[in-house]
Design a protein around this motif. Structure first.
Motif, PDB file in Angstrom:
ATOM      1  N   THR A 287       3.945  44.415  15.800  1.00  0.00           N
ATOM      2  CA  THR A 287       3.338  44.524  14.484  1.00  0.00           C
ATOM      3  C   THR A 287       3.921  43.415  13.611  1.00  0.00           C
ATOM      4  OG1 THR A 287       2.922  46.078  12.675  1.00  0.00           O
ATOM      5  CG2 THR A 287       5.061  46.236  13.744  1.00  0.00           C
ATOM      6  N   ALA A 288       3.433  43.296  12.380  1.00  0.00           N
ATOM      7  CA  ALA A 288       3.869  42.191  11.522  1.00  0.00           C
ATOM      8  C   ALA A 288       5.391  42.160  11.406  1.00  0.00           C
ATOM      9  CB  ALA A 288       3.247  42.319  10.140  1.00  0.00           C
ATOM     10  N   ASN A 289       5.940  40.956  11.381  1.00  0.00           N
ATOM     11  CA  ASN A 289       7.379  40.725  11.197  1.00  0.00           C
ATOM     12  C   ASN A 289       8.237  41.092  12.405  1.00  0.00           C
ATOM     13  OD1 ASN A 289       6.592  39.897   8.663  1.00  0.00           O
ATOM     14  ND2 ASN A 289       7.193  41.801   7.670  1.00  0.00           N
ATOM     15  N   LYS A 290       7.598  41.221  13.584  1.00  0.00           N
ATOM     16  CA  LYS A 290       8.356  41.366  14.824  1.00  0.00           C
ATOM     17  C   LYS A 290       8.353  40.017  15.537  1.00  0.00           C
ATOM     18  CE  LYS A 290       8.782  45.880  14.453  1.00  0.00           C
ATOM     19  NZ  LYS A 290       9.986  46.396  13.780  1.00  0.00           N
ATOM     20  N   VAL A 291       9.447  39.750  16.253  1.00  0.00           N
ATOM     21  CA  VAL A 291       9.510  38.570  17.111  1.00  0.00           C
ATOM     22  C   VAL A 291       9.099  39.017  18.506  1.00  0.00           C
ATOM     23  CG1 VAL A 291      11.037  36.863  18.172  1.00  0.00           C
ATOM     24  CG2 VAL A 291      11.235  37.387  15.717  1.00  0.00           C
ATOM     25  N   VAL A 292       8.066  38.399  19.030  1.00  0.00           N
ATOM     26  CA  VAL A 292       7.466  38.831  20.284  1.00  0.00           C
ATOM     27  C   VAL A 292       7.630  37.728  21.336  1.00  0.00           C
ATOM     28  CG1 VAL A 292       5.353  39.704  21.365  1.00  0.00           C
ATOM     29  CG2 VAL A 292       5.774  40.136  18.935  1.00  0.00           C
ATOM     30  N   THR A 293       8.085  38.123  22.516  1.00  0.00           N
ATOM     31  CA  THR A 293       8.235  37.190  23.635  1.00  0.00           C
ATOM     32  C   THR A 293       7.153  37.503  24.660  1.00  0.00           C
ATOM     33  OG1 THR A 293      10.631  37.155  23.278  1.00  0.00           O
ATOM     34  CG2 THR A 293       9.838  36.347  25.407  1.00  0.00           C
ATOM     35  N   ILE A 294       6.362  36.495  25.017  1.00  0.00           N
ATOM     36  CA  ILE A 294       5.273  36.727  25.978  1.00  0.00           C
ATOM     37  C   ILE A 294       5.248  35.655  27.061  1.00  0.00           C
ATOM     38  CG2 ILE A 294       3.755  37.921  24.325  1.00  0.00           C
ATOM     39  CD1 ILE A 294       2.142  35.312  24.032  1.00  0.00           C
ATOM     40  N   HIS A 295       4.816  36.072  28.239  1.00  0.00           N
ATOM     41  CA  HIS A 295       4.376  35.121  29.251  1.00  0.00           C
ATOM     42  C   HIS A 295       2.851  35.142  29.208  1.00  0.00           C
ATOM     43  CE1 HIS A 295       7.587  33.156  31.335  1.00  0.00           C
ATOM     44  NE2 HIS A 295       8.267  34.275  31.452  1.00  0.00           N
ATOM     45  N   TYR A 296       2.246  33.979  29.346  1.00  0.00           N
ATOM     46  CA  TYR A 296       0.789  33.950  29.198  1.00  0.00           C
ATOM     47  C   TYR A 296       0.179  32.899  30.116  1.00  0.00           C
ATOM     48  CZ  TYR A 296       1.438  29.585  26.777  1.00  0.00           C
ATOM     49  OH  TYR A 296       1.779  28.293  26.501  1.00  0.00           O
ATOM     50  N   THR A 297      -1.077  33.132  30.456  1.00  0.00           N
ATOM     51  CA  THR A 297      -1.904  32.120  31.118  1.00  0.00           C
ATOM     52  C   THR A 297      -3.213  32.068  30.354  1.00  0.00           C
ATOM     53  OG1 THR A 297      -0.890  32.498  33.268  1.00  0.00           O
ATOM     54  CG2 THR A 297      -3.050  31.458  33.271  1.00  0.00           C
ATOM     55  N   LEU A 298      -3.617  30.858  30.038  1.00  0.00           N
ATOM     56  CA  LEU A 298      -4.851  30.641  29.281  1.00  0.00           C
ATOM     57  C   LEU A 298      -5.874  29.939  30.169  1.00  0.00           C
ATOM     58  CD1 LEU A 298      -6.648  30.274  26.770  1.00  0.00           C
ATOM     59  CD2 LEU A 298      -5.250  28.293  26.159  1.00  0.00           C
TER      60      LEU A 298
ATOM     61  N   LEU B 219      11.643  34.331   6.182  1.00  0.00           N
ATOM     62  CA  LEU B 219      11.585  33.360   5.100  1.00  0.00           C
ATOM     63  C   LEU B 219      10.926  32.069   5.582  1.00  0.00           C
ATOM     64  CD1 LEU B 219      12.656  33.299   2.166  1.00  0.00           C
ATOM     65  CD2 LEU B 219      14.670  32.105   3.025  1.00  0.00           C
ATOM     66  N   HIS B 220      11.257  31.655   6.809  1.00  0.00           N
ATOM     67  CA  HIS B 220      10.721  30.401   7.363  1.00  0.00           C
ATOM     68  C   HIS B 220       9.329  30.580   7.961  1.00  0.00           C
ATOM     69  CE1 HIS B 220      14.805  28.125   7.884  1.00  0.00           C
ATOM     70  NE2 HIS B 220      14.688  28.711   6.718  1.00  0.00           N
ATOM     71  N   GLY B 221       8.987  31.801   8.329  1.00  0.00           N
ATOM     72  CA  GLY B 221       7.687  32.040   8.946  1.00  0.00           C
ATOM     73  C   GLY B 221       7.614  31.615  10.399  1.00  0.00           C
ATOM     74  N   HIS B 222       8.783  31.502  11.054  1.00  0.00           N
ATOM     75  CA  HIS B 222       8.816  31.185  12.476  1.00  0.00           C
ATOM     76  C   HIS B 222      10.124  31.682  13.087  1.00  0.00           C
ATOM     77  CE1 HIS B 222      10.356  27.228  10.690  1.00  0.00           C
ATOM     78  NE2 HIS B 222      11.410  27.890  11.105  1.00  0.00           N
ATOM     79  N   VAL B 223      10.182  31.615  14.409  1.00  0.00           N
ATOM     80  CA  VAL B 223      11.301  32.189  15.147  1.00  0.00           C
ATOM     81  C   VAL B 223      12.460  31.194  15.266  1.00  0.00           C
ATOM     82  CG1 VAL B 223      11.982  32.994  17.447  1.00  0.00           C
ATOM     83  CG2 VAL B 223       9.826  33.754  16.445  1.00  0.00           C
TER      84      VAL B 223
END
Ligand code: ZN
Length: 161
Positions: free
Chosen positions: A4-15, A148-152
């Motif tokens: 949800t908003a404001n969580k840091v999420v780690t994903i593996h992905y294939t596009l 505050l920075h909007g990134h991880v």
């Protein structure tokens, strides 16, 4: 913990694209770590990850409107060769120019016709429907500084402050 908003999420992905060709993948490399709700990833994928949890595997189809936008109507644009101030210009070359906001924007040369250069200024994935396979590896709370920075922040973090 739920995505949800404001969580840091780690994903593996294939596009993949519509043809099933792999366009991008974290397979065999580092997973992608992003701040949820901050527009770090394409909106359509962010929306479909909302409410999921660690360990979930999902497939998400994202229309161009929710990804990199549609292709510009009218196709490539004509620019006089003189605008390249004497640089060598050939089809297939990419230049990075600044848009109105001063942000970098790629400009791909499609064709050179005499004194006219035809350029494509769309994102390379504009007009593409994106097919993601995503595995959620981890979900954690963001730190106050990250929000505050909007990134991880963290290991392997190379961005400038
Ligand atoms: Zn930062």
């Amino acid at each position: 913990m739920t995505v949800t908003a404001n969580k840091v999420v780690t994903i593996h992905y294939t596009l993949r694209n519509d043809a099933g060709e792999v366009l991008d993948s974290s397979d065999g490399g580092d997973p992608l770590v992003y701040l949820h709700g901050a527009g770090n990833i394409v909106p359509g994928l962010e929306r479909q990850l909302e409410g999921r949890g660690k360990g979930d595997a999902i497939t998400a189809t994202v229309a161009p409107e929710d990804a990199y936008g549609p292709k510009s109507p009218g196709g490539p644009k004509a620019i006089p060769k003189s605008a390249f101030s004497g640089m060598e210009v050939a089809a297939g070359m990419t230049f990075v120019v600044e848009d109105e906001d001063g942000d970098p924007m790629p400009l791909r040369v499609v064709e050179v016709r005499g004194d006219t250069v035809m350029v494509d200024m769309d994102h390379p994935l504009a007009g593409e429907t994106l097919h993601f396979q995503v595995e959620i590896v981890d979900v954690r709370d963001a730190t106050a500084e990250e929000l505050l920075h909007g990134h991880v922040h963290g290991e392997g973090d190379h961005h400038h402050h």
